[in-house]
Design a protein around this motif. Structure first.
Motif, PDB file in Angstrom:
ATOM      1  N   GLY A 224       0.820  -1.210   0.000  1.00 22.23           N
ATOM      2  CA  GLY A 224       0.000   0.000   0.000  1.00 22.23           C
ATOM      3  C   GLY A 224       0.845   1.247   0.000  1.00 22.23           C
ATOM      4  N   TYR A 225       0.173   2.373  -0.154  1.00 20.18           N
ATOM      5  CA  TYR A 225       0.870   3.654  -0.117  1.00 20.18           C
ATOM      6  C   TYR A 225       1.059   4.104   1.318  1.00 20.18           C
ATOM      7  CZ  TYR A 225       0.314   3.900  -5.162  1.00 20.18           C
ATOM      8  OH  TYR A 225       0.382   3.631  -6.504  1.00 20.18           O
ATOM      9  N   SER A 226       2.194   4.710   1.574  1.00 18.93           N
ATOM     10  CA  SER A 226       2.599   5.049   2.931  1.00 18.93           C
ATOM     11  C   SER A 226       1.559   5.868   3.676  1.00 18.93           C
ATOM     12  CB  SER A 226       3.941   5.789   2.898  1.00 18.93           C
ATOM     13  OG  SER A 226       3.885   6.913   2.024  1.00 18.93           O
ATOM     14  N   GLY A 227       0.985   6.871   3.026  1.00 17.49           N
ATOM     15  CA  GLY A 227       0.006   7.715   3.704  1.00 17.49           C
ATOM     16  C   GLY A 227      -1.254   6.964   4.062  1.00 17.49           C
ATOM     17  N   ASP A 228      -1.732   6.114   3.143  1.00 19.97           N
ATOM     18  CA  ASP A 228      -2.921   5.313   3.420  1.00 19.97           C
ATOM     19  C   ASP A 228      -2.682   4.401   4.624  1.00 19.97           C
ATOM     20  OD1 ASP A 228      -3.896   6.472   1.137  1.00 19.97           O
ATOM     21  OD2 ASP A 228      -3.817   4.667  -0.089  1.00 19.97           O
ATOM     22  N   LEU A 229      -1.530   3.746   4.638  1.00 14.44           N
ATOM     23  CA  LEU A 229      -1.219   2.810   5.709  1.00 14.44           C
ATOM     24  C   LEU A 229      -0.967   3.537   7.023  1.00 14.44           C
ATOM     25  CD1 LEU A 229       1.045   0.365   3.682  1.00 14.44           C
ATOM     26  CD2 LEU A 229      -1.377   0.105   4.286  1.00 14.44           C
ATOM     27  N   PHE A 230      -0.428   4.745   6.944  1.00 15.37           N
ATOM     28  CA  PHE A 230      -0.243   5.596   8.123  1.00 15.37           C
ATOM     29  C   PHE A 230      -1.595   5.858   8.775  1.00 15.37           C
ATOM     30  CE2 PHE A 230      -0.268   9.937   9.870  1.00 15.37           C
ATOM     31  CZ  PHE A 230       0.792   9.903  10.757  1.00 15.37           C
ATOM     32  N   GLN A 231      -2.608   6.138   7.963  1.00 13.86           N
ATOM     33  CA  GLN A 231      -3.947   6.411   8.486  1.00 13.86           C
ATOM     34  C   GLN A 231      -4.507   5.186   9.198  1.00 13.86           C
ATOM     35  OE1 GLN A 231      -6.221   7.712   5.115  1.00 13.86           O
ATOM     36  NE2 GLN A 231      -4.906   9.473   4.725  1.00 13.86           N
ATOM     37  N   VAL A 232      -4.350   4.007   8.599  1.00 13.33           N
ATOM     38  CA  VAL A 232      -4.858   2.785   9.223  1.00 13.33           C
ATOM     39  C   VAL A 232      -4.130   2.510  10.529  1.00 13.33           C
ATOM     40  CG1 VAL A 232      -5.269   0.313   8.926  1.00 13.33           C
ATOM     41  CG2 VAL A 232      -5.453   1.835   6.964  1.00 13.33           C
ATOM     42  N   ALA A 233      -2.804   2.654  10.520  1.00 17.22           N
ATOM     43  CA  ALA A 233      -2.006   2.371  11.715  1.00 17.22           C
ATOM     44  C   ALA A 233      -2.319   3.340  12.851  1.00 17.22           C
ATOM     45  CB  ALA A 233      -0.517   2.427  11.369  1.00 17.22           C
ATOM     46  N   GLN A 234      -2.683   4.576  12.510  1.00 14.04           N
ATOM     47  CA  GLN A 234      -3.059   5.534  13.544  1.00 14.04           C
ATOM     48  C   GLN A 234      -4.296   5.078  14.308  1.00 14.04           C
ATOM     49  OE1 GLN A 234      -3.303   9.386  11.413  1.00 14.04           O
ATOM     50  NE2 GLN A 234      -1.851  10.135  12.922  1.00 14.04           N
ATOM     51  N   GLU A 235      -5.189   4.394  13.612  1.00 13.94           N
ATOM     52  CA  GLU A 235      -6.459   3.983  14.208  1.00 13.94           C
ATOM     53  C   GLU A 235      -6.431   2.558  14.755  1.00 13.94           C
ATOM     54  OE1 GLU A 235      -9.025   6.009  14.626  1.00 13.94           O
ATOM     55  OE2 GLU A 235      -7.875   7.632  13.715  1.00 13.94           O
ATOM     56  N   ASN A 236      -5.425   1.784  14.361  1.00 13.37           N
ATOM     57  CA  ASN A 236      -5.392   0.378  14.750  1.00 13.37           C
ATOM     58  C   ASN A 236      -3.971   0.008  15.178  1.00 13.37           C
ATOM     59  OD1 ASN A 236      -5.476  -2.450  14.934  1.00 13.37           O
ATOM     60  ND2 ASN A 236      -6.946  -2.632  13.254  1.00 13.37           N
ATOM     61  N   GLU A 237      -3.789  -0.187  16.473  1.00 11.68           N
ATOM     62  CA  GLU A 237      -2.456  -0.468  17.006  1.00 11.68           C
ATOM     63  C   GLU A 237      -1.941  -1.843  16.625  1.00 11.68           C
ATOM     64  OE1 GLU A 237      -3.954  -2.034  21.439  1.00 11.68           O
ATOM     65  OE2 GLU A 237      -2.915  -0.114  21.236  1.00 11.68           O
ATOM     66  N   PRO A 308       8.284   6.646  10.191  1.00 14.72           N
ATOM     67  CA  PRO A 308       9.062   6.148   9.043  1.00 14.72           C
ATOM     68  C   PRO A 308       8.254   6.058   7.752  1.00 14.72           C
ATOM     69  CG  PRO A 308       8.560   4.367  10.563  1.00 14.72           C
ATOM     70  CD  PRO A 308       8.181   5.638  11.260  1.00 14.72           C
ATOM     71  N   ALA A 309       6.930   6.035   7.874  1.00  7.37           N
ATOM     72  CA  ALA A 309       6.115   6.015   6.662  1.00  7.37           C
ATOM     73  C   ALA A 309       6.069   7.385   6.002  1.00  7.37           C
ATOM     74  CB  ALA A 309       4.689   5.571   6.998  1.00  7.37           C
ATOM     75  N   VAL A 310       6.439   8.399   6.753  1.00 14.72           N
ATOM     76  CA  VAL A 310       6.468   9.767   6.227  1.00 14.72           C
ATOM     77  C   VAL A 310       7.870  10.121   5.754  1.00 14.72           C
ATOM     78  CG1 VAL A 310       6.161  12.203   6.799  1.00 14.72           C
ATOM     79  CG2 VAL A 310       4.524  10.512   7.650  1.00 14.72           C
ATOM     80  N   ASN A 311       8.842   9.873   6.597  1.00 11.56           N
ATOM     81  CA  ASN A 311      10.248  10.103   6.260  1.00 11.56           C
ATOM     82  C   ASN A 311      10.980   8.772   6.317  1.00 11.56           C
ATOM     83  OD1 ASN A 311      10.767  12.784   5.597  1.00 11.56           O
ATOM     84  ND2 ASN A 311      10.766  13.444   7.726  1.00 11.56           N
ATOM     85  N   ILE A 312      11.175   8.123   5.188  1.00  8.87           N
ATOM     86  CA  ILE A 312      11.820   6.815   5.202  1.00  8.87           C
ATOM     87  C   ILE A 312      13.313   6.969   5.507  1.00  8.87           C
ATOM     88  CG2 ILE A 312      10.130   5.876   3.589  1.00  8.87           C
ATOM     89  CD1 ILE A 312      12.213   5.992   1.398  1.00  8.87           C
ATOM     90  N   PRO A 313      13.933   5.928   6.088  1.00 10.62           N
ATOM     91  CA  PRO A 313      15.354   5.996   6.428  1.00 10.62           C
ATOM     92  C   PRO A 313      16.229   6.339   5.223  1.00 10.62           C
ATOM     93  CG  PRO A 313      14.333   4.079   7.439  1.00 10.62           C
ATOM     94  CD  PRO A 313      13.319   4.656   6.502  1.00 10.62           C
ATOM     95  N   ASP A 314      17.266   7.107   5.456  1.00 11.31           N
ATOM     96  CA  ASP A 314      18.127   7.567   4.362  1.00 11.31           C
ATOM     97  C   ASP A 314      18.736   6.411   3.572  1.00 11.31           C
ATOM     98  OD1 ASP A 314      17.608  10.200   4.953  1.00 11.31           O
ATOM     99  OD2 ASP A 314      19.423  10.482   6.154  1.00 11.31           O
ATOM    100  N   ALA A 315      19.122   5.340   4.268  1.00  9.45           N
ATOM    101  CA  ALA A 315      19.757   4.206   3.581  1.00  9.45           C
ATOM    102  C   ALA A 315      18.798   3.564   2.585  1.00  9.45           C
ATOM    103  CB  ALA A 315      20.224   3.169   4.606  1.00  9.45           C
ATOM    104  N   ILE A 316      17.513   3.501   2.936  1.00  7.05           N
ATOM    105  CA  ILE A 316      16.529   2.927   2.018  1.00  7.05           C
ATOM    106  C   ILE A 316      16.170   3.938   0.938  1.00  7.05           C
ATOM    107  CG2 ILE A 316      14.193   2.002   1.812  1.00  7.05           C
ATOM    108  CD1 ILE A 316      14.485   0.884   4.625  1.00  7.05           C
ATOM    109  N   LYS A 317      16.098   5.203   1.320  1.00  7.54           N
ATOM    110  CA  LYS A 317      15.779   6.239   0.336  1.00  7.54           C
ATOM    111  C   LYS A 317      16.809   6.240  -0.793  1.00  7.54           C
ATOM    112  CE  LYS A 317      14.140  10.079   1.915  1.00  7.54           C
ATOM    113  NZ  LYS A 317      13.987  11.426   2.523  1.00  7.54           N
ATOM    114  N   ALA A 318      18.071   5.956  -0.447  1.00  4.09           N
ATOM    115  CA  ALA A 318      19.129   5.946  -1.455  1.00  4.09           C
ATOM    116  C   ALA A 318      18.924   4.836  -2.491  1.00  4.09           C
ATOM    117  CB  ALA A 318      20.494   5.782  -0.781  1.00  4.09           C
ATOM    118  N   LYS A 319      18.205   3.774  -2.112  1.00  5.18           N
ATOM    119  CA  LYS A 319      17.945   2.663  -3.024  1.00  5.18           C
ATOM    120  C   LYS A 319      16.605   2.815  -3.745  1.00  5.18           C
ATOM    121  CE  LYS A 319      20.214  -0.593   0.158  1.00  5.18           C
ATOM    122  NZ  LYS A 319      19.984  -1.807   0.988  1.00  5.18           N
ATOM    123  N   SER A 320      15.879   3.856  -3.407  1.00  9.78           N
ATOM    124  CA  SER A 320      14.533   4.033  -3.935  1.00  9.78           C
ATOM    125  C   SER A 320      14.545   4.897  -5.191  1.00  9.78           C
ATOM    126  CB  SER A 320      13.636   4.654  -2.858  1.00  9.78           C
ATOM    127  OG  SER A 320      13.603   3.818  -1.710  1.00  9.78           O
TER     128      SER A 320
END
Length: 344
Positions: A224-237, A308-320
């Motif tokens: 899924g897309y990070s923002g969508d999943l962020f919304q679900v995770a905010q409501e469901n621990e 991390p769904a908003v600002n992904i780690p730099d090491a992964i961002k470099a591979k993205s």
């Protein structure tokens, strides 16, 4: 996307349709679902004595096909950067009148390095997002942050992958160590075979239902897309988000005004409104996506920026990578996708 907001978005659309005859102007927007705060839409309506009607699409290709086939009447559309290039080349887009959008000054210059239209001649950056995955912590154990998770046989048909050839084939390409923009047919064949392997473990390819399904427990793993999943995770621990270590797709969705838009002036006003620093900050906190708005980012909470769904780690961002428009080579992906869909 319990704050799964489909009903709210539908309510905004319904209300706009029901009372539009009393408004001086109606702004018709074609957007992804749950992609702008309903409270902000209401505020814009009040400030501009207008109504906003929002129709939604679930993929860039669906949106493009509709517009290409003659779908008219929209004043503002929110395509991803690679599709902006296609639409511009097709002559579908009006120029952005920068005099009408003074808040363009808030756009982060770094975001413009990730898009086709670096001069904002026909488009304005709206959000930055990533295609990742999320899972139910209570139902799936020992989850590694890798795309290989979709090969797990204990998924038992309770997982989903995107019904989007670029994203799903791209995930397989990243696991294999290839570029998600490759034109190499051998690499694409390897990715095809990998997705066919994954297909045996999933319930379906899906672009919308994965959010509600993950929240309810119907699905235990979803792409899924990070923002969508962020919304679900905010409501469901019980929901956790993982950023695959092999890298992800980086998407910059943008705002464009179609040529011959009935309400081009009002569309410019809405773009300017969304680029206001306070509005941008409120919108980010609501939808869970990062807006490349340098002033707005100064106003969001620290918790938002640490996610991390908003600002992904730099090491992964470099591979993205940002998805590129492939021109004639897109046919190679279409062929592979057709083979994936046909596979048993």
């Amino acid at each position: 996307m319990s704050r799964l907001r489909v009903l709210l978005a539908a309510a905004v659309t319904f209300c706009g349709t029901a009372v539009s005859t009393f408004a001086a102007e109606t702004l018709h927007v074609y957007n992804w679902a749950d992609y702008v705060s309903p409270d902000l839409v209401t505020r814009f309506e009040k400030e501009n004595d207008c109504k906003v009607v929002i129709d939604t699409f679930d993929s860039n290709e669906t949106m493009f096909a509709k517009i290409k086939a003659g779908g008219t009447g929209y004043d503002l559309i929110f395509p991803t950067s690679y599709m902006v290039k296609v639409m511009e080349q097709e002559g579908m887009l009006a120029d952005i009148d920068k005099a009408q959008v003074p808040n363009l000054k808030n756009v982060d210059p770094e975001a413009l390095t990730k898009v086709y239209d670096t001069k904002m001649a026909h488009s304005v950056p709206y959000t930055m997002g990533y295609a990742v995955f999320a899972y139910r912590k209570d139902k799936l154990k020992n989850v590694d942050s890798t795309w290989a998770v979709f090969a797990r046989t204990d998924l038992k048909k309770r997982a989903t992958l995107f019904d989007d050839m670029r994203e799903t084939i791209g995930a397989a390409l990243k696991q294999l160590g290839y570029s998600l923009n490759t034109r190499d047919e051998k690499q694409l064949a390897e990715a095809r075979d990998l997705v066919i392997q994954w297909k045996k473990n999933i319930a379906k390819f899906d672009n919308e239902g994965y959010k509600a399904g993950l929240d309810s427990g119907e699905f235990i793993l979803v792409q899924g897309y990070s923002g969508d999943l962020f919304q679900v995770a905010q409501e469901n621990e019980k929901v956790a988000i993982a950023i695959p270590k092999e890298g992800v797709s980086i998407g910059c969705d943008q705002m464009v005004i179609p040529k011959n838009a009935p309400q081009a002036k009002l569309a410019h006003k809405f773009i300017n409104f969304l680029l206001d620093a306070d509005v941008s900050a409120e919108n980010m906190e609501w939808m869970g996506y990062l807006c490349p708005n340098k002033e707005g980012l100064k106003k969001v909470s620290e918790d938002f920026l640490k996610n991390p769904a908003v600002n992904i780690p730099d090491a992964i961002k470099a591979k993205s990578e940002v998805l590129e428009e492939l021109g004639p080579d897109l046919a190679k992906y279409t062929k592979v996708w057709d083979e994936i869909k046909a596979a048993k």
